[in-house]
Design an enzyme around this catalytic site. Structure first.
Site, short mmCIF file in Angstrom:
data_model
loop_
_atom_site.label_atom_id
_atom_site.label_comp_id
_atom_site.label_asym_id
_atom_site.label_seq_id
_atom_site.Cartn_x
_atom_site.Cartn_y
_atom_site.Cartn_z
N GLY A 1 44.57 -100.68 2.54
CA GLY A 1 45.61 -101.38 2.54
C GLY A 1 45.29 -102.40 3.85
O GLY A 1 44.45 -102.11 4.56
N GLY B 1 43.91 -97.51 -5.57
CA GLY B 1 43.31 -96.17 -5.79
C GLY B 1 42.41 -96.21 -7.08
O GLY B 1 42.67 -96.91 -7.97
N SER C 1 38.48 -95.52 2.51
CA SER C 1 37.32 -96.46 2.17
C SER C 1 36.13 -96.08 2.73
O SER C 1 35.06 -96.28 2.12
CB SER C 1 37.63 -97.70 2.75
OG SER C 1 39.01 -98.43 2.45
N ASP D 1 47.51 -96.91 10.00
CA ASP D 1 47.98 -95.49 10.21
C ASP D 1 47.07 -94.77 11.35
O ASP D 1 47.50 -93.87 11.87
CB ASP D 1 47.48 -94.94 8.96
CG ASP D 1 48.23 -95.30 7.75
OD1 ASP D 1 49.27 -95.92 7.75
OD2 ASP D 1 47.72 -95.06 6.64
N GLY E 1 52.57 -94.77 7.70
CA GLY E 1 51.66 -94.18 8.49
C GLY E 1 51.00 -92.98 7.50
O GLY E 1 50.03 -92.34 7.86
N ARG E 2 51.36 -92.96 6.27
CA ARG E 2 51.00 -92.16 5.30
C ARG E 2 51.28 -90.70 5.71
O ARG E 2 52.40 -90.54 6.28
CB ARG E 2 49.46 -92.44 5.07
CG ARG E 2 49.16 -92.40 3.56
CD ARG E 2 47.76 -92.57 3.24
NE ARG E 2 47.56 -94.06 3.05
CZ ARG E 2 47.52 -94.73 1.67
NH1 ARG E 2 47.81 -93.74 0.86
NH2 ARG E 2 47.20 -95.78 1.51
N GLU F 1 57.23 -92.10 7.19
CA GLU F 1 57.29 -92.07 5.82
C GLU F 1 56.81 -90.83 5.29
O GLU F 1 57.23 -90.23 4.19
CB GLU F 1 56.61 -93.11 5.00
CG GLU F 1 55.27 -93.18 5.38
CD GLU F 1 54.52 -94.38 4.69
OE1 GLU F 1 55.15 -95.14 4.01
OE2 GLU F 1 53.27 -94.32 4.52
O1 F6P Z 1 47.29 -96.83 4.78
C1 F6P Z 1 48.12 -97.95 4.97
C2 F6P Z 1 49.37 -97.92 4.28
O2 F6P Z 1 50.18 -99.12 4.93
C3 F6P Z 1 50.23 -96.73 4.71
O3 F6P Z 1 50.68 -96.68 5.93
C4 F6P Z 1 51.02 -96.73 3.50
O4 F6P Z 1 51.55 -95.54 3.07
C5 F6P Z 1 50.30 -97.43 2.31
O5 F6P Z 1 49.37 -98.10 2.98
C6 F6P Z 1 51.02 -98.36 1.29
O6 F6P Z 1 50.13 -98.85 0.35
P1 F6P Z 1 50.52 -99.71 -0.54
O7 F6P Z 1 50.06 -101.00 -0.22
O8 F6P Z 1 49.70 -99.35 -1.92
O9 F6P Z 1 52.01 -99.85 -0.93
#
Ligand code: F6P
Length: 359
Positions: free
Chosen positions: A14, A81, A114, A137, A180-181, A232
């Site tokens: 991200g 992913g 990564s 995060d 923040g995952r 989240e």
């Molecule tokens: O890991 C960074 C992050 O922004 C997380 O905080 C969030 O859950 C995720 O990536 C969102 O990913 P995407 O860009 O795939 O929606």
């Protein structure tokens, strides 16, 4: 290790504010050493897809342009992913791409995922790598801070400042759902900086009773509004994930706990009306703060210094506020660093009366 003539640099995972400043730093330091720098497009995709996708980077790419001051990734990034079963195959193509371009080493700007995946590719393909941690995060292991976290905290803090005024006008308890995952760093740091009343993070269990007690305490004190931050990755009180959404490789996509909590509070407590703001991807935007720019430049320069001194398979980072580096295998082994429930931030939050769960 052979004497370096050419390196690759890529951003993976991200995006966040500060990536372009990191790449600028790497390019400036490397070209000063007389090395060529190839910027790889779209994370590892630029090396694994056919045709290869890259461009030669020089100081000109970043001087006289606003790029180092902007969020996003000039090079593009990849956060979709990758299926486990495709990773072995991707590692082979990655090695072929690196050799085709004649890269002596690759600088990978990425987060925990990564560092894990790309260091695996590098090990399989015999490629030298140096990692630079970035993520909003702040869960990349071993380093105290990753590039982009500070700016994301600022975005969330600004949102809380903005929400406070309308919360007060309408006598509401406003909920801010932040990213923040599975780590609560962003939520906790922002809640403290934004003077929130309640902060829920994945690492600390909470109860609806605890939330309502806090809201009632606020109400009784004569205050007419409240601010709640929820990360989240927070689950229901009984431990179920709220989201049903999945990405294209079947991993869950976070999001929705704010709405869930809002409904729950409204159904069980009538002291404040609630509303939800899900901040979403704006947390990955905003011009990098001076802290993130500084970190970006220092870590980028250190990555090049490591390579110049023959050290590879390491990740640069901060320890006790000092620039240092860690063995990549230790970073990978450590996995992901969540918020420590006994950290000074959590303790301070509790000490000043914020509800941060349990009880
Ligand atoms: O890991 C960074 C992050 O922004 C997380 O905080 C969030 O859950 C995720 O990536 C969102 O990913 P995407 O860009 O795939 O929606």
């Amino acid at each position: 290790m052979t004497k370096i003539k050419r390196i690759g640099v890529l951003t993976s995972g991200g995006d966040c504010a500060g990536l372009n400043a990191v790449v600028m730093s790497v390019v400036n330091a490397a070209t000063k050493n007389g090395w060529e720098v190839y910027g790889i497009h779209d994370g590892t995709n630029g090396l694994t897809e056919s045709p290869l996708s890259y461009e030669v980077l020089t100081r000109q790419n970043f001087s006289d342009t606003p790029w180092p001051r902007l969020a996003g990734s000039y090079l593009g990034s990849l956060n979709s992913g990758i299926k486990k079963e495709s990773q072995a195959e991707a590692a082979v193509r990655f090695g072929e791409g690196v050799r085709k371009l004649g890269l002596d080493a690759v600088v990978v700007v990425g987060g925990d995922g990564s560092m894990n995946i790309v260091s695996n590719y590098c090990e399989t393909a015999g490629v030298q790598m140096v990692g630079i941690p970035k993520t909003i995060d702040n869960d990349t292991p071993l380093t105290e801070f990753s590039v982009g976290f500070n700016t994301a905290c600022q975005v969330c803090t600004n949102a809380l400042d903005d929400l406070m005024t309308t919360a007060r006008s309408h006598h509401r308890a406003l909920i801010l759902e932040v990213m923040g995952r599975d780590a609560g760093h962003l939520a906790m740091h922002s809640a403290i900086a934004g003077f929130a009343d309640i902060c829920l993070v994945p690492e600390i269990p909470y109860t609806l009773k605890g939330i309502i007690n806090k809201l009632e305490e606020i109400k009784k004190s004569g205050r007419t509004s409240a601010l709640i931050v929820v990360s989240e990755g927070v689950k229901t009180e009984t431990g179920e994930a709220v989201t049903a959404a999945k990405n294209m490789v079947g991993e869950k996509i976070n999001g929705g706990i704010g709405e869930y909590l809002s409904n729950l509070i409204n159904a069980n407590y009538h002291g404040f009306q609630t509303r939800v703001t899900k901040l979403g991807h704006v947390q990955r935007s905003g011009n990098p703060t001076s802290f993130d720019r500084g970190l970006a430049v220092v870590l980028g320069a250190e990555a090049v210094n490591l390579l110049a001194n023959g050290h590879t398979n390491r990740m640069v980072g901060l320890k006790h506020g000092q620039v240092t580096s860690f063995a990549l295998k230790d970073v990978v082994e450590a996995g992901t660093t969540g918020l420590d429930a006994n950290s000074p931030y959590v303790k301070a939050a509790r000490t000043i009366g914020m509800y941060v769960g349990e009880e």
